[in-house]
Design a protein around this motif. Sequence first.
Motif, mmCIF file in Angstrom:
data_model
loop_
_atom_site.group_PDB
_atom_site.id
_atom_site.type_symbol
_atom_site.label_atom_id
_atom_site.label_comp_id
_atom_site.label_asym_id
_atom_site.label_seq_id
_atom_site.Cartn_x
_atom_site.Cartn_y
_atom_site.Cartn_z
ATOM 1 N N GLY A 28 0.847 -1.194 0.000
ATOM 2 C CA GLY A 28 0.000 0.000 0.000
ATOM 3 C C GLY A 28 0.870 1.227 0.000
ATOM 4 N N LYS A 29 0.672 2.108 0.966
ATOM 5 C CA LYS A 29 1.493 3.320 1.076
ATOM 6 C C LYS A 29 2.641 3.142 2.057
ATOM 7 C CE LYS A 29 -2.009 6.707 -0.118
ATOM 8 N NZ LYS A 29 -2.670 7.945 0.276
ATOM 9 N N LYS A 30 2.744 1.981 2.686
ATOM 10 C CA LYS A 30 3.794 1.737 3.682
ATOM 11 C C LYS A 30 4.988 1.033 3.046
ATOM 12 C CE LYS A 30 0.966 1.895 7.731
ATOM 13 N NZ LYS A 30 1.438 3.030 8.449
ATOM 14 N N ILE A 31 6.167 1.421 3.467
ATOM 15 C CA ILE A 31 7.415 0.843 2.980
ATOM 16 C C ILE A 31 8.125 0.222 4.175
ATOM 17 C CG2 ILE A 31 9.620 1.348 1.866
ATOM 18 C CD1 ILE A 31 8.146 3.730 0.515
ATOM 19 N N ARG A 32 8.655 -0.980 3.979
ATOM 20 C CA ARG A 32 9.245 -1.724 5.099
ATOM 21 C C ARG A 32 10.685 -2.101 4.780
ATOM 22 N NH1 ARG A 32 8.518 -7.564 5.797
ATOM 23 N NH2 ARG A 32 9.481 -8.091 7.751
ATOM 24 N N MET A 33 11.581 -1.833 5.738
ATOM 25 C CA MET A 33 12.967 -2.260 5.632
ATOM 26 C C MET A 33 13.206 -3.357 6.663
ATOM 27 S SD MET A 33 16.540 -0.548 6.709
ATOM 28 C CE MET A 33 16.436 -1.383 8.260
ATOM 29 N N LEU A 34 13.866 -4.414 6.241
ATOM 30 C CA LEU A 34 14.171 -5.534 7.123
ATOM 31 C C LEU A 34 15.680 -5.632 7.309
ATOM 32 C CD1 LEU A 34 13.310 -8.253 8.526
ATOM 33 C CD2 LEU A 34 13.717 -9.314 6.317
ATOM 34 N N LEU A 35 16.115 -5.677 8.560
ATOM 35 C CA LEU A 35 17.518 -5.896 8.891
ATOM 36 C C LEU A 35 17.601 -7.245 9.590
ATOM 37 C CD1 LEU A 35 20.402 -4.743 8.954
ATOM 38 C CD2 LEU A 35 19.860 -3.789 11.188
ATOM 39 N N PRO A 36 18.099 -8.286 8.896
ATOM 40 C CA PRO A 36 18.123 -9.625 9.492
ATOM 41 C C PRO A 36 18.994 -9.669 10.742
ATOM 42 C CG PRO A 36 18.669 -9.700 7.151
ATOM 43 C CD PRO A 36 18.650 -8.265 7.564
ATOM 44 N N GLN A 37 18.551 -10.421 11.727
ATOM 45 C CA GLN A 37 19.286 -10.556 12.984
ATOM 46 C C GLN A 37 20.398 -11.586 12.857
ATOM 47 O OE1 GLN A 37 19.071 -13.302 15.346
ATOM 48 N NE2 GLN A 37 20.130 -12.299 17.001
ATOM 49 N N ALA A 38 20.241 -12.542 11.940
ATOM 50 C CA ALA A 38 21.231 -13.607 11.798
ATOM 51 C C ALA A 38 21.470 -13.914 10.328
ATOM 52 C CB ALA A 38 20.752 -14.867 12.518
ATOM 53 N N VAL A 39 22.597 -14.510 10.054
ATOM 54 C CA VAL A 39 22.935 -14.949 8.710
ATOM 55 C C VAL A 39 22.190 -16.244 8.430
ATOM 56 C CG1 VAL A 39 24.844 -15.673 7.231
ATOM 57 C CG2 VAL A 39 25.198 -13.886 8.927
ATOM 58 N N SER A 40 21.674 -16.414 7.223
ATOM 59 C CA SER A 40 20.961 -17.649 6.899
ATOM 60 C C SER A 40 21.904 -18.842 7.052
ATOM 61 C CB SER A 40 20.417 -17.595 5.468
ATOM 62 O OG SER A 40 21.479 -17.661 4.542
ATOM 63 N N PRO A 41 21.391 -20.027 7.438
ATOM 64 C CA PRO A 41 22.258 -21.185 7.666
ATOM 65 C C PRO A 41 23.154 -21.524 6.467
ATOM 66 C CG PRO A 41 20.061 -21.622 8.491
ATOM 67 C CD PRO A 41 20.003 -20.300 7.757
ATOM 68 N N LYS A 42 22.627 -21.393 5.260
ATOM 69 C CA LYS A 42 23.416 -21.687 4.063
ATOM 70 C C LYS A 42 24.653 -20.782 3.991
ATOM 71 C CE LYS A 42 23.130 -21.068 -0.883
ATOM 72 N NZ LYS A 42 22.280 -20.623 -1.978
ATOM 73 N N ASN A 43 24.448 -19.472 4.154
ATOM 74 C CA ASN A 43 25.560 -18.518 4.100
ATOM 75 C C ASN A 43 26.449 -18.627 5.330
ATOM 76 O OD1 ASN A 43 24.730 -17.523 1.614
ATOM 77 N ND2 ASN A 43 23.410 -15.992 2.561
ATOM 78 N N LEU A 77 5.276 10.763 7.055
ATOM 79 C CA LEU A 77 4.000 10.798 7.772
ATOM 80 C C LEU A 77 4.004 9.866 8.979
ATOM 81 C CD1 LEU A 77 1.607 10.757 4.678
ATOM 82 C CD2 LEU A 77 2.383 12.730 6.012
ATOM 83 N N SER A 78 4.696 8.744 8.873
ATOM 84 C CA SER A 78 4.775 7.816 10.013
ATOM 85 C C SER A 78 6.080 7.038 9.935
ATOM 86 C CB SER A 78 3.583 6.849 10.023
ATOM 87 O OG SER A 78 3.652 5.952 8.942
ATOM 88 N N LEU A 79 6.585 6.635 11.104
ATOM 89 C CA LEU A 79 7.824 5.875 11.210
ATOM 90 C C LEU A 79 7.692 4.971 12.426
ATOM 91 C CD1 LEU A 79 10.759 5.353 10.273
ATOM 92 C CD2 LEU A 79 11.452 7.328 11.637
ATOM 93 N N GLN A 80 7.852 3.648 12.226
ATOM 94 C CA GLN A 80 7.676 2.678 13.300
ATOM 95 C C GLN A 80 8.787 1.648 13.253
ATOM 96 O OE1 GLN A 80 4.151 1.636 11.516
ATOM 97 N NE2 GLN A 80 2.886 3.172 12.484
ATOM 98 N N SER A 81 9.003 0.997 14.390
ATOM 99 C CA SER A 81 10.015 -0.051 14.503
ATOM 100 C C SER A 81 9.407 -1.262 15.183
ATOM 101 C CB SER A 81 11.203 0.459 15.320
ATOM 102 O OG SER A 81 12.051 -0.604 15.672
ATOM 103 N N SER A 82 9.912 -2.451 14.839
ATOM 104 C CA SER A 82 9.465 -3.672 15.499
ATOM 105 C C SER A 82 10.015 -3.774 16.919
ATOM 106 C CB SER A 82 9.893 -4.898 14.685
ATOM 107 O OG SER A 82 11.309 -4.930 14.570
ATOM 108 N N GLU A 106 16.000 -10.129 19.527
ATOM 109 C CA GLU A 106 15.542 -11.525 19.512
ATOM 110 C C GLU A 106 15.101 -11.914 18.107
ATOM 111 O OE1 GLU A 106 15.810 -13.538 22.101
ATOM 112 O OE2 GLU A 106 16.636 -11.913 23.308
ATOM 113 N N ASP A 107 14.583 -10.947 17.349
ATOM 114 C CA ASP A 107 14.071 -11.192 16.003
ATOM 115 C C ASP A 107 14.678 -10.171 15.053
ATOM 116 O OD1 ASP A 107 12.198 -13.319 16.670
ATOM 117 O OD2 ASP A 107 11.009 -11.769 17.672
ATOM 118 N N ASP A 108 14.351 -10.316 13.765
ATOM 119 C CA ASP A 108 14.794 -9.345 12.779
ATOM 120 C C ASP A 108 14.250 -7.967 13.133
ATOM 121 O OD1 ASP A 108 15.893 -11.490 11.456
ATOM 122 O OD2 ASP A 108 14.305 -11.637 9.965
ATOM 123 N N LEU A 109 14.986 -6.943 12.794
ATOM 124 C CA LEU A 109 14.540 -5.569 13.013
ATOM 125 C C LEU A 109 13.809 -5.103 11.758
ATOM 126 C CD1 LEU A 109 14.541 -2.869 14.587
ATOM 127 C CD2 LEU A 109 16.690 -2.351 13.426
#
Length: 147
Positions: A28-43, A77-82, A106-109
Amino acid sequence: FTVTVGNLPPNAECLIKITYVTELEVSGKKIRMLLPQAVSPKNQNRALNQGAVVSNSESLSKGLSILVALEAPSKILSLQSSESSAKIEFSGNLGSVQLFSTVKLEDDLTVTFEFMNCYEPRMWTEIGDVGQPRAVMVTLYPNLETS
């Protein structure tokens, strides 16, 4: 990526600055950035095979400080964090989400934001040093009506 830090005296602090560039998720009008907390097991396995030390925030005795700086093309207009303890500030087209060293992720940011006129097409130009190539990014974010 690999970071090697050496020759630090006991109990010294070290600042490692990482610039993280990723495609953002749009809903919709919201944009989300994900910062992984851990490296995937493969990598993670590949990094360990190359002699790298892979760690997560639990292994950091003093925690992890994170600053997400946001510069939007128009008013935010808005800014939120997990992360509920994050310090969130925004004014005009600038914003920031800051986590302090006492935070243990504990989880991804995730950082979610919305800004005015988000459906307008835009173009950014990166100008390199003399003789260096330039980069251009164009975004088309259509507002499609569905019936």
